[in-house]
Structures are given as C-alpha cells and as structure tokens.
Design a protein around this motif. Sequence first.
Motif, PDB file in Angstrom:
ATOM      1  N   ALA A  29      46.615  56.661  -5.822  1.00  0.00           N
ATOM      2  CA  ALA A  29      45.520  56.607  -6.781  1.00  0.00           C
ATOM      3  C   ALA A  29      45.929  57.219  -8.099  1.00  0.00           C
ATOM      4  CB  ALA A  29      44.305  57.320  -6.215  1.00  0.00           C
ATOM      5  N   LEU A  30      46.644  58.351  -8.019  1.00  0.00           N
ATOM      6  CA  LEU A  30      47.051  59.032  -9.240  1.00  0.00           C
ATOM      7  C   LEU A  30      48.082  58.210 -10.004  1.00  0.00           C
ATOM      8  CD1 LEU A  30      47.282  62.667  -7.909  1.00  0.00           C
ATOM      9  CD2 LEU A  30      45.601  61.756  -9.492  1.00  0.00           C
ATOM     10  N   LEU A  31      49.089  57.686  -9.266  1.00  0.00           N
ATOM     11  CA  LEU A  31      50.115  56.915  -9.938  1.00  0.00           C
ATOM     12  C   LEU A  31      49.574  55.607 -10.485  1.00  0.00           C
ATOM     13  CD1 LEU A  31      53.094  57.499  -7.520  1.00  0.00           C
ATOM     14  CD2 LEU A  31      52.737  58.482  -9.782  1.00  0.00           C
ATOM     15  N   ALA A 244      53.475  58.659 -15.374  1.00  0.00           N
ATOM     16  CA  ALA A 244      53.269  57.235 -15.135  1.00  0.00           C
ATOM     17  C   ALA A 244      52.401  56.616 -16.218  1.00  0.00           C
ATOM     18  CB  ALA A 244      52.647  57.017 -13.762  1.00  0.00           C
ATOM     19  N   ARG A 245      51.361  57.322 -16.631  1.00  0.00           N
ATOM     20  CA  ARG A 245      50.482  56.787 -17.671  1.00  0.00           C
ATOM     21  C   ARG A 245      51.222  56.674 -19.007  1.00  0.00           C
ATOM     22  NH1 ARG A 245      44.935  60.136 -16.318  1.00  0.00           N
ATOM     23  NH2 ARG A 245      44.226  58.794 -14.618  1.00  0.00           N
ATOM     24  N   GLU A 246      52.012  57.686 -19.319  1.00  0.00           N
ATOM     25  CA  GLU A 246      52.782  57.634 -20.552  1.00  0.00           C
ATOM     26  C   GLU A 246      53.766  56.478 -20.519  1.00  0.00           C
ATOM     27  OE1 GLU A 246      54.105  58.663 -24.361  1.00  0.00           O
ATOM     28  OE2 GLU A 246      52.285  59.136 -23.215  1.00  0.00           O
ATOM     29  N   GLU A 251      55.353  51.149 -22.197  1.00  0.00           N
ATOM     30  CA  GLU A 251      55.729  49.811 -21.743  1.00  0.00           C
ATOM     31  C   GLU A 251      54.835  48.742 -22.354  1.00  0.00           C
ATOM     32  OE1 GLU A 251      57.883  46.902 -19.845  1.00  0.00           O
ATOM     33  OE2 GLU A 251      58.303  49.033 -20.197  1.00  0.00           O
ATOM     34  N   GLU A 252      53.551  49.018 -22.498  1.00  0.00           N
ATOM     35  CA  GLU A 252      52.641  48.056 -23.114  1.00  0.00           C
ATOM     36  C   GLU A 252      53.030  47.798 -24.565  1.00  0.00           C
ATOM     37  OE1 GLU A 252      50.406  46.180 -21.860  1.00  0.00           O
ATOM     38  OE2 GLU A 252      50.553  46.995 -19.829  1.00  0.00           O
ATOM     39  N   GLU A 253      53.427  48.839 -25.258  1.00  0.00           N
ATOM     40  CA  GLU A 253      53.850  48.672 -26.648  1.00  0.00           C
ATOM     41  C   GLU A 253      55.130  47.835 -26.722  1.00  0.00           C
ATOM     42  OE1 GLU A 253      54.239  52.552 -28.253  1.00  0.00           O
ATOM     43  OE2 GLU A 253      52.071  52.937 -28.308  1.00  0.00           O
ATOM     44  N   GLY A 331      51.730  37.283  -9.495  1.00  0.00           N
ATOM     45  CA  GLY A 331      52.623  37.701 -10.546  1.00  0.00           C
ATOM     46  C   GLY A 331      52.130  38.946 -11.253  1.00  0.00           C
ATOM     47  N   GLY A 332      53.052  39.748 -11.781  1.00  0.00           N
ATOM     48  CA  GLY A 332      52.668  40.970 -12.473  1.00  0.00           C
ATOM     49  C   GLY A 332      53.888  41.750 -12.906  1.00  0.00           C
ATOM     50  N   ARG A 333      53.657  42.987 -13.295  1.00  0.00           N
ATOM     51  CA  ARG A 333      54.722  43.877 -13.748  1.00  0.00           C
ATOM     52  C   ARG A 333      54.872  45.047 -12.792  1.00  0.00           C
ATOM     53  NH1 ARG A 333      54.755  48.459 -16.413  1.00  0.00           N
ATOM     54  NH2 ARG A 333      52.502  48.334 -16.769  1.00  0.00           N
ATOM     55  N   VAL A 334      56.125  45.456 -12.539  1.00  0.00           N
ATOM     56  CA  VAL A 334      56.399  46.578 -11.641  1.00  0.00           C
ATOM     57  C   VAL A 334      56.059  47.877 -12.378  1.00  0.00           C
ATOM     58  CG1 VAL A 334      58.121  47.781 -10.274  1.00  0.00           C
ATOM     59  CG2 VAL A 334      58.214  45.286 -10.478  1.00  0.00           C
ATOM     60  N   ALA A 335      54.991  48.561 -11.920  1.00  0.00           N
ATOM     61  CA  ALA A 335      54.586  49.831 -12.530  1.00  0.00           C
ATOM     62  C   ALA A 335      55.309  51.014 -11.903  1.00  0.00           C
ATOM     63  CB  ALA A 335      53.072  50.025 -12.390  1.00  0.00           C
ATOM     64  N   PHE A 336      55.765  50.845 -10.665  1.00  0.00           N
ATOM     65  CA  PHE A 336      56.483  51.931  -9.985  1.00  0.00           C
ATOM     66  C   PHE A 336      57.344  51.316  -8.903  1.00  0.00           C
ATOM     67  CE2 PHE A 336      57.071  55.111  -6.687  1.00  0.00           C
ATOM     68  CZ  PHE A 336      57.435  56.240  -7.422  1.00  0.00           C
TER      69      PHE A 336
END
Length: 417
Positions: A29-31, A244-246, A251-253, A331-336
């Motif tokens: 949840a946190l990540l 992770a949020r940072e 990554e979005e930028e 489909g998506g992006r690997v966040a972790f």
Amino acid sequence: MPQPHPHLNATPGRQTARFVRPAGLVLLALLAGTAAPVVADSALEERIDAQREEIASTEEEREAAREALADLQKRMDFLEEKANELDAERGELETRQRNLDQREAELREGLARRRAELERRLQLAYPLTRGSALQAVLGDGDALQTERDLHYLRALIRPVEQARRALEAQRAELDENRAAIASTDRKLKAASERLDQHYTDVSENLAEQQRLLASLGEALDQQQQELKDLLERKQRLDREVAAAREADRIEEERRRTEREEAEKQARQQAEKQSESASRETTPDEIRDDGSIPIAGRIERRFGETLPQGRLRNDGVIFHAGGASAVRAVDGGRVAFAGTLKGWGQLVMLRHDGDYLSLYAHCRSLDVAKGDRVSRGDRLCTSGVIDAGQEGLYVEVRRGNRPIDPGRWPAWRRAVDG
C-alpha cells in the motif's frame, strides 16, 4: 523480529494469541502511493496501536502494583512504629517493676527499724509495768500510776502499729501493681506475637509485590522494545514510500519529454533482464502456456477468509508449478521491481484508470523499474508463497485500496474472459 507470512501466518502476543493483518500488505500500500490516512488503517498501524494499548495496560498494572507496594510499605512502617511503642511500654513496665522492688525493699527496711524501735521502747517500758501488762492493769497498785504507765505504753506502741498497718497497705498496693504489671506484660507478649505475625505476612506480601513489580517492569521493557521495532519498520516503509513517490514524479516528467528514449532503454533493459533470467532458469525449465497472469488454478480468491479465521484475503492466490511464467494482465509501466521484505521479489505495474497490479513471490524478474509492458508480456517467473506451496500472489488496487480483481475490466478480459 521474525516476519509473519503475509497471508497464512499469525503473530502471537505476550499472553494471548492475536491475529494481525500481514505487514507486507502495508508495504504494498505504501509503495503504491498510499496516503497517510489509509496507512493509519493498515495492518502495521493496527499492530502499533495494539502494542501501545498493551503497553498502557502493563503500565496500569505496574502502577497498581506500585500503589499496593506503597500501601504495604505504609503497613510495614505502621507495624514497626507499633513495635517500637510496645518496646517502649515494656521498658516502662520494667522500670516500674524495678521501682516497686526498690520501694518494697525500703518499706521492709523501715519496718525493721520500727520493730527495733518497738523492742527498745518495750524494754524501756518493762520496768514501769513491774511485770506483765496484765499485772499492771489488774494489780492492786496505785491506779493513777497504772494509768500513767498504760498511757506511756500506748504511746510507745502506737507508732509501731501505725507503721505496721502502713506496711501492710503498701504491700497490698505492691501486690496489685505486680498483678497489673503481670497482666500488662501478658497482653504485651500477645500483642507482640500478633505484631510479629502481621510483620511476617506483610513482609511476604511486600516481597511478592516487589517480584510482581519487577516482572511487570521486564514485560514493559520488552513491549516497548517491540513497539520501537514496529515504529522503526514503519519509518523504513515511510522512507520507501517517499522514495517511490519521488521516483514516480520524476518518471512522469521524463515520460512527457523523453518517452521514445525511455521505451528504447526499456526494451534494452528487458533484453538484459531476459538474458540474466535465462542464465538462472533455462527456457526448458519455465512453464509457459501463454496464460494470463499464470498457468495454474486459483487457490484463494479476493475476500475469502484466511486460515487464521479473522483476516480476509486482499488479493488472489494462484497455485502453480515452480518457475511458471507470469504475464501482465494489462499494459502499463513498472513502478517497482525488486525484493521486498516479507514478499520476496515483487513486480508492481501502474495502469491507466488509476489501477495498480502487484505480482509477489517471484523466483526471477524479467523487467526493471521504469519499463513499459503490454498485456501478456512476461514479467517474472513464479516462486514459493509459503513453505511447500508454489504459486503466485496477485493483488489489484484502484487508488489506494485493494479491490476485487473482477471489478477491473482488464482482469475480466484476460482472466475471467
């Protein structure tokens, strides 16, 4: 501190077994970007709150033990004060006894002196009586002389008689005082025996309370250490969430300005990961029939009760053979992509529509953080969920909370379709 299995194990408390929600779910949840209010409702926060309540309860018990100990100490002080009073009273009685003995000796000595004086006076009076006192009274002599002689005799005898009566009165007084002293002494002895018994009982209770207080102190120290460990775990999670949020923000930028370069690098990284995974597990060893997310049967669905009997499953557990291919539901992006304590190797994908899919307990990883994947792309190979149980744990989230995967259209198309 040993980590409980996130799905099947429970952590026992100090006195009674308490089932707690797996801490690993909190990590996910946190990540995944869980906000602080949601974290407060998570399993780790619940465990921290429960530990604090247990510490508060132990502190209340220790405070009650301290109060009982203080009461016993007051009783002990009171008993010691009474013992000192009894000793002082006994000393006074002994002093009175010595004074009475001295007074009796003085009276006896005075009586002896008066007896000696009486004998002297009688010897002086004897010539006057010319015989016995009876002859002086009944004789035919001069009546006036006889009267004078008797008066003189009475004057000689009266002080001695007075002294004798005074001595008898003082003896009676001495006897009464001795009897009173003996009675008081018996009462003092009885009171002293009762006091000794009370002193013994209070001493035993005092020792027992001291042992209880020491035991509660040790238990409180242990509970505080456990709470400290939990808080440290939470701090580590908070740091991981912040990182992770940072990383997500950066990554979005980057995606807006360097999408094409990122996709190219992702493909290159995927190739490297595939080569690395191939060295660990040969293609012949990987079970892969193209199923999404894995070739296997569902062991436990979302919302089903865990073996502990009080917790519900927040994801789907698949039973599959070891080293089975795990493919992306959408489909998506690997966040972790990496190892997370209590979850083994974990892949986290962020999808359109604010959806997040998690694939836990992987044996090897085929993607890296930042990679772009499509539906059906291989993410990892399955590993061991619990001792002797091979398979995969998948969880779907929307926003910050786990949801039934069946509510996600991509799941219905890939799995239920």
